[in-house]
Motif scaffolding. Structure first.
Motif, PDB file in Angstrom:
ATOM      1  N   ALA A 113      45.274   7.371 -62.023  1.00 18.37           N
ATOM      2  CA  ALA A 113      44.933   8.814 -60.479  1.00 18.37           C
ATOM      3  C   ALA A 113      46.178   9.312 -59.817  1.00 18.37           C
ATOM      4  O   ALA A 113      45.164  10.473 -59.927  1.00 18.37           O
ATOM      5  CB  ALA A 113      44.140   7.814 -59.792  1.00 18.37           C
ATOM      6  N   MET A 114      46.698   8.657 -58.954  1.00 19.38           N
ATOM      7  CA  MET A 114      47.603   9.362 -58.465  1.00 19.38           C
ATOM      8  C   MET A 114      48.892   9.735 -58.993  1.00 19.38           C
ATOM      9  O   MET A 114      49.359  11.038 -58.749  1.00 19.38           O
ATOM     10  CB  MET A 114      48.490   8.744 -57.419  1.00 19.38           C
ATOM     11  CG  MET A 114      48.798   9.210 -56.101  1.00 19.38           C
ATOM     12  SD  MET A 114      49.297   7.690 -54.646  1.00 19.38           S
ATOM     13  CE  MET A 114      48.172   7.217 -53.972  1.00 19.38           C
ATOM     14  N   LYS A 116      49.668  12.828 -61.215  1.00 21.95           N
ATOM     15  CA  LYS A 116      49.419  13.947 -61.087  1.00 21.95           C
ATOM     16  C   LYS A 116      49.456  15.251 -59.610  1.00 21.95           C
ATOM     17  O   LYS A 116      49.576  13.916 -58.873  1.00 21.95           O
ATOM     18  CB  LYS A 116      48.217  14.700 -61.354  1.00 21.95           C
ATOM     19  CG  LYS A 116      47.181  13.078 -61.399  1.00 21.95           C
ATOM     20  CD  LYS A 116      45.729  14.006 -62.137  1.00 21.95           C
ATOM     21  CE  LYS A 116      45.033  12.392 -63.070  1.00 21.95           C
ATOM     22  NZ  LYS A 116      43.752  12.259 -62.811  1.00 21.95           N
ATOM     23  N   ILE A 118      48.180  16.693 -57.081  1.00 24.43           N
ATOM     24  CA  ILE A 118      47.326  16.402 -56.227  1.00 24.43           C
ATOM     25  C   ILE A 118      47.695  16.568 -54.901  1.00 24.43           C
ATOM     26  O   ILE A 118      49.050  16.302 -54.550  1.00 24.43           O
ATOM     27  CB  ILE A 118      46.524  15.514 -56.858  1.00 24.43           C
ATOM     28  CG1 ILE A 118      46.883  14.160 -56.720  1.00 24.43           C
ATOM     29  CG2 ILE A 118      45.640  15.350 -57.925  1.00 24.43           C
ATOM     30  CD1 ILE A 118      45.781  12.626 -56.257  1.00 24.43           C
ATOM     31  N   TYR A 124      47.990   9.224 -49.282  1.00 25.54           N
ATOM     32  CA  TYR A 124      47.649   8.720 -50.018  1.00 25.54           C
ATOM     33  C   TYR A 124      48.380   7.499 -50.091  1.00 25.54           C
ATOM     34  O   TYR A 124      47.682   6.280 -50.062  1.00 25.54           O
ATOM     35  CB  TYR A 124      46.278   9.887 -51.371  1.00 25.54           C
ATOM     36  CG  TYR A 124      45.599   9.346 -51.053  1.00 25.54           C
ATOM     37  CD1 TYR A 124      44.658   9.632 -50.518  1.00 25.54           C
ATOM     38  CD2 TYR A 124      45.431  10.708 -52.331  1.00 25.54           C
ATOM     39  CE1 TYR A 124      43.468  10.914 -51.078  1.00 25.54           C
ATOM     40  CE2 TYR A 124      44.403  11.769 -52.609  1.00 25.54           C
ATOM     41  CZ  TYR A 124      43.447  11.498 -51.613  1.00 25.54           C
ATOM     42  OH  TYR A 124      42.639  12.077 -51.217  1.00 25.54           O
TER      43      TYR A 124
ATOM     44  N   GLY B  16      37.299  15.803 -63.122  1.00 21.25           N
ATOM     45  CA  GLY B  16      38.537  15.038 -62.883  1.00 21.25           C
ATOM     46  C   GLY B  16      39.071  15.353 -61.674  1.00 21.25           C
ATOM     47  O   GLY B  16      39.232  14.252 -61.064  1.00 21.25           O
ATOM     48  N   ARG B  17      39.384  16.062 -60.913  1.00 17.56           N
ATOM     49  CA  ARG B  17      40.525  16.423 -60.110  1.00 17.56           C
ATOM     50  C   ARG B  17      38.874  15.593 -59.444  1.00 17.56           C
ATOM     51  O   ARG B  17      39.531  14.704 -57.849  1.00 17.56           O
ATOM     52  CB  ARG B  17      40.038  17.384 -59.522  1.00 17.56           C
ATOM     53  CG  ARG B  17      41.708  18.206 -59.617  1.00 17.56           C
ATOM     54  CD  ARG B  17      42.352  17.781 -59.051  1.00 17.56           C
ATOM     55  NE  ARG B  17      43.660  17.362 -60.208  1.00 17.56           N
ATOM     56  CZ  ARG B  17      45.116  17.501 -60.621  1.00 17.56           C
ATOM     57  NH1 ARG B  17      45.326  18.542 -60.006  1.00 17.56           N
ATOM     58  NH2 ARG B  17      45.192  17.234 -61.147  1.00 17.56           N
ATOM     59  N   THR B  20      39.054  12.246 -58.624  1.00 20.19           N
ATOM     60  CA  THR B  20      40.293  11.776 -58.901  1.00 20.19           C
ATOM     61  C   THR B  20      40.622  11.023 -57.032  1.00 20.19           C
ATOM     62  O   THR B  20      40.661  10.585 -56.748  1.00 20.19           O
ATOM     63  CB  THR B  20      41.486  12.070 -58.997  1.00 20.19           C
ATOM     64  OG1 THR B  20      41.476  12.316 -60.460  1.00 20.19           O
ATOM     65  CG2 THR B  20      43.044  11.792 -58.865  1.00 20.19           C
ATOM     66  N   HIS B  21      40.514  11.916 -56.717  1.00 15.74           N
ATOM     67  CA  HIS B  21      40.065  12.571 -54.881  1.00 15.74           C
ATOM     68  C   HIS B  21      39.286  10.981 -53.976  1.00 15.74           C
ATOM     69  O   HIS B  21      39.236  10.727 -53.689  1.00 15.74           O
ATOM     70  CB  HIS B  21      39.937  13.714 -54.217  1.00 15.74           C
ATOM     71  CG  HIS B  21      41.056  14.775 -54.765  1.00 15.74           C
ATOM     72  ND1 HIS B  21      42.135  14.253 -53.693  1.00 15.74           N
ATOM     73  CD2 HIS B  21      40.881  15.744 -55.077  1.00 15.74           C
ATOM     74  CE1 HIS B  21      42.980  15.232 -53.769  1.00 15.74           C
ATOM     75  NE2 HIS B  21      42.675  16.292 -54.870  1.00 15.74           N
TER      76      HIS B  21
END
Lengths: 311, 284
Positions: A113-114, A116, A118, A124, B16-17, B20-21
């Motif tokens: 999940a991480m 990328k 973001i 996080y 998706g974002r 993810t968050h």
């Protein structure tokens, strides 16, 4: 090269061996001087203890009395016929298995999940990793309070599901799971960071190629990411398993191995025998068994890493 | 048509974002909640601690819990003990690591590879096997309840030596040649060439060792039997056990005493520490 030249070379090198050049001599002493502190300490506090533990494991001794009584394999016999030893071993293996499997699965999910660009990624990461460096005694304190049956925080999350209050740390069935939960909680961050490092090493071109071939995200994971991460997964499985076999702090503070040894693990049992009940010989035998198990895992790791891991 | 594809992609991207968050926020909350719970409990009154469902934040903040907790045990003394043992342990271990690392990276010696294997073998040996023998050695030396007893058995270095050696090897050969031409011996080359260049990795190693020594529990627990020699983690554990009887609000306040230095170091240097761990473990 002619034979004569060869001979003279040979003679020269032989001569060198017999009589070291001043420089080689100087280097030798420098090497000894530079490494001596480390090797003296390693010798006394790391290597010698193996020999001494083996020696002690054949004796009955209370650590204080000057006299040690030789009893042969009695300590090993006691150990293998002691139901508590088997329970402790079983607990340790259950703890290691569940801690490692659950931790790895969650950590891998979070790393994916991480992995990328973001917003807030470093925040996080910093928070999820923080238990790695947090004093385990303090972790055990706050979790004991969270597990508290009447006023504990965990009950807040169980109540909506109609789960009655559980006395986690005083229950024969729930004490070991409680310890496992804390170990998973505190270990996820480390595994996640290593998975992130592993993901960084996978070349993006492979995914580009897969994209051209119209590969689904699921296939992407199973046929590209997961196999290419196998060195990291393998490393974390082995080191995590060995680490879990050595668990002590959380157990000692939260449950003290109880109730009725339901959450007792090898190192804690060793500690109790050696420093609470003063059965030095028996505890040494335990230490030796732990040493053999960990060495065996390490050797198997060295053998298998080339066969299982796709580099 | 191309616009349609892009539009759909954007929608997917957005979902998706969000997912993810959401995942990361839940994970962050689960990891962060015990820390928050420690703090909020430490600020509550005894009455507020004993209610269900619990309140998330006290009506009035009770800073005096920290004062009371500080007085339940000689925490000042524990602090001094922890600082002395952690700092001296780090200085010794880093020095020992740097010396070994330099020798293995730069000094030619016939049996160098053999000694390197010996050192690596030491890494595989679990420290727990050494508890009893080390205790026996220390009691012979009359080192029980002393700082050197807490520190010395754990300043030999394999991981640190290995890490620094990798770094020393990566320094361009020409720099070492220049040092040799200038007539520098090994000691000076290490101090003036190798170590200054290794400053980043040295910093990470120092922080990492400081935190792990500060946190260590089992060994200080075994070698300290007198209260005035206990380090913070051991002292904190003892506070909870039969010696005293204190409420959760004071226990959480005391836990915060222990954690504060570690959390400060962690949040100042977290990027360096996390990246150091990732790089070190992958290479090692």
């Amino acid at each position: 090269m002619s034979k004569r030249q060869l001979d003279s070379v040979k003679r020269l090198s032989l001569g060198e061996r017999r009589l070291m050049s001043p420089r080689a001599k100087r280097d030798m002493w420098a090497f000894i001087g530079f490494t001596a502190p480390n090797f003296i300490l390693l010798g006394i506090f790391v290597f010698w203890p193996i020999v001494y533990s083996l020696f002690l494991s054949f004796f009955k001794w209370n650590m204080i009395a000057p006299k040690k009584t030789f009893i042969g394999f009695q300590n090993y016999h006691t150990m293998f016929t002691d139901p508590v030893f088997w329970q402790v071993t079983k607990n340790t293996l259950i703890l290691a298995f569940f801690t490692v499997v659950v931790k790895l699965a969650i950590a891998l999910g979070l790393a994916l999940a991480m992995n990328k660009h973001i917003r807030g990624r470093s925040v996080y990461r910093a928070i999820i990793f923080s238990p790695t460096f947090t004093t385990s005694v303090a972790i055990a304190m706050v979790w004991s309070w969270i597990f508290e049956p009447t006023f504990g925080l965990l009950r807040v999350f169980m109540k909506p599901f109609g789960i009655p209050p559980i006395d986690w740390l005083e229950s024969v069935t729930h004490s070991l799971p409680a310890v496992i939960i804390v170990l998973i909680w505190s270990g996820i961050g480390y595994d996640m960071v290593l998975f992130l490092a592993g993901l960084k090493n996978i070349s993006l071109e492979i995914y580009d190629a897969a994209l051209v071939d119209g590969v689904s995200p699921w296939q992407n994971f199973w046929y590209i990411t997961f196999p290419l991460l196998s060195p990291t997964t393998f490393f974390l499985t082995i080191t995590g398993f060995i680490g879990a076999l050595k668990a002590f702090d959380i157990v000692a503070i939260m449950t003290d191995g109880g109730p009725l040894n339901s959450s007792n693990v090898i190192v804690h049992f060793l500690y109790q025998n050696a420093f609470q009940w003063f059965k030095t010989g028996y505890a040494s035998a335990l230490a030796l068994i732990l040493f053999i198990i960990i060495m065996a895992i390490t050797l198997v790791q060295n053998r298998l890493s080339s066969r299982w891991v796709h580099y | 048509m191309s616009r349609g594809i892009i539009g759909r992609k954007n929608a997917n991207w957005f979902i998706g974002r969000t997912v993810t968050h959401l995942i990361l926020i839940v994970a962050t909350l689960v990891i962060g909640l015990p820390f928050f719970w420690m703090l909020t409990t430490a600020l509550k009154s005894p009455v507020e601690v004993a209610i269900f469902p619990p309140i998330w934040w006290p009506e009035t903040i009770r800073w005096d819990n920290f004062v009371t907790a500080w007085k339940t045990a000689p925490f000042g003394r524990f602090y001094i003990n922890s600082i002395i043992t952690a700092v001296s342990g780090v200085i010794l271990e880093v020095s020992i690591a740097a010396l070994s690392a330099y020798a293995f990276a730069r000094i030619k010696f016939k049996y160098r590879n053999f000694f390197f294997m010996v050192m690596l073998a030491a890494m595989m040996i679990p420290g727990q096997i050494a508890l009893i023998p080390n205790y026996v050695i220390l009691s012979k030396l009359k080192w029980i309840n002393t700082y050197q007893g807490i520190v010395i058995p754990h300043v030999s270095s394999v991981f640190g030596a290995f890490l620094l050696r990798q770094y020393f090897l990566s320094v361009p050969e020409s720099l070492y040649d220049a040092a040799e031409i200038d007539g520098l011996g090994h000691t000076k080359t290490m101090f003036y060439v190798a170590l200054p260049l290794a400053r980043p990795v040295l910093g990470t190693l120092v922080l990492y060792l400081f935190i792990s020594k500060w946190n260590s529990y089992l060994w200080p627990l075994i070698v300290t039997t007198k209260q005035h020699m206990r380090t913070l983690p051991v002292g904190l554990a003892m506070v909870r056990s039969a010696e005293y009887s204190i409420g959760p609000e004071h226990l959480m306040a005391a836990s915060i005493f222990v954690l504060v230095p570690v959390l400060i170091v962690y949040f100042i240097a977290q990027k360096q520490l996390i990246e150091g761990i990732a790089a070190g473990a992958v290479k090692g």
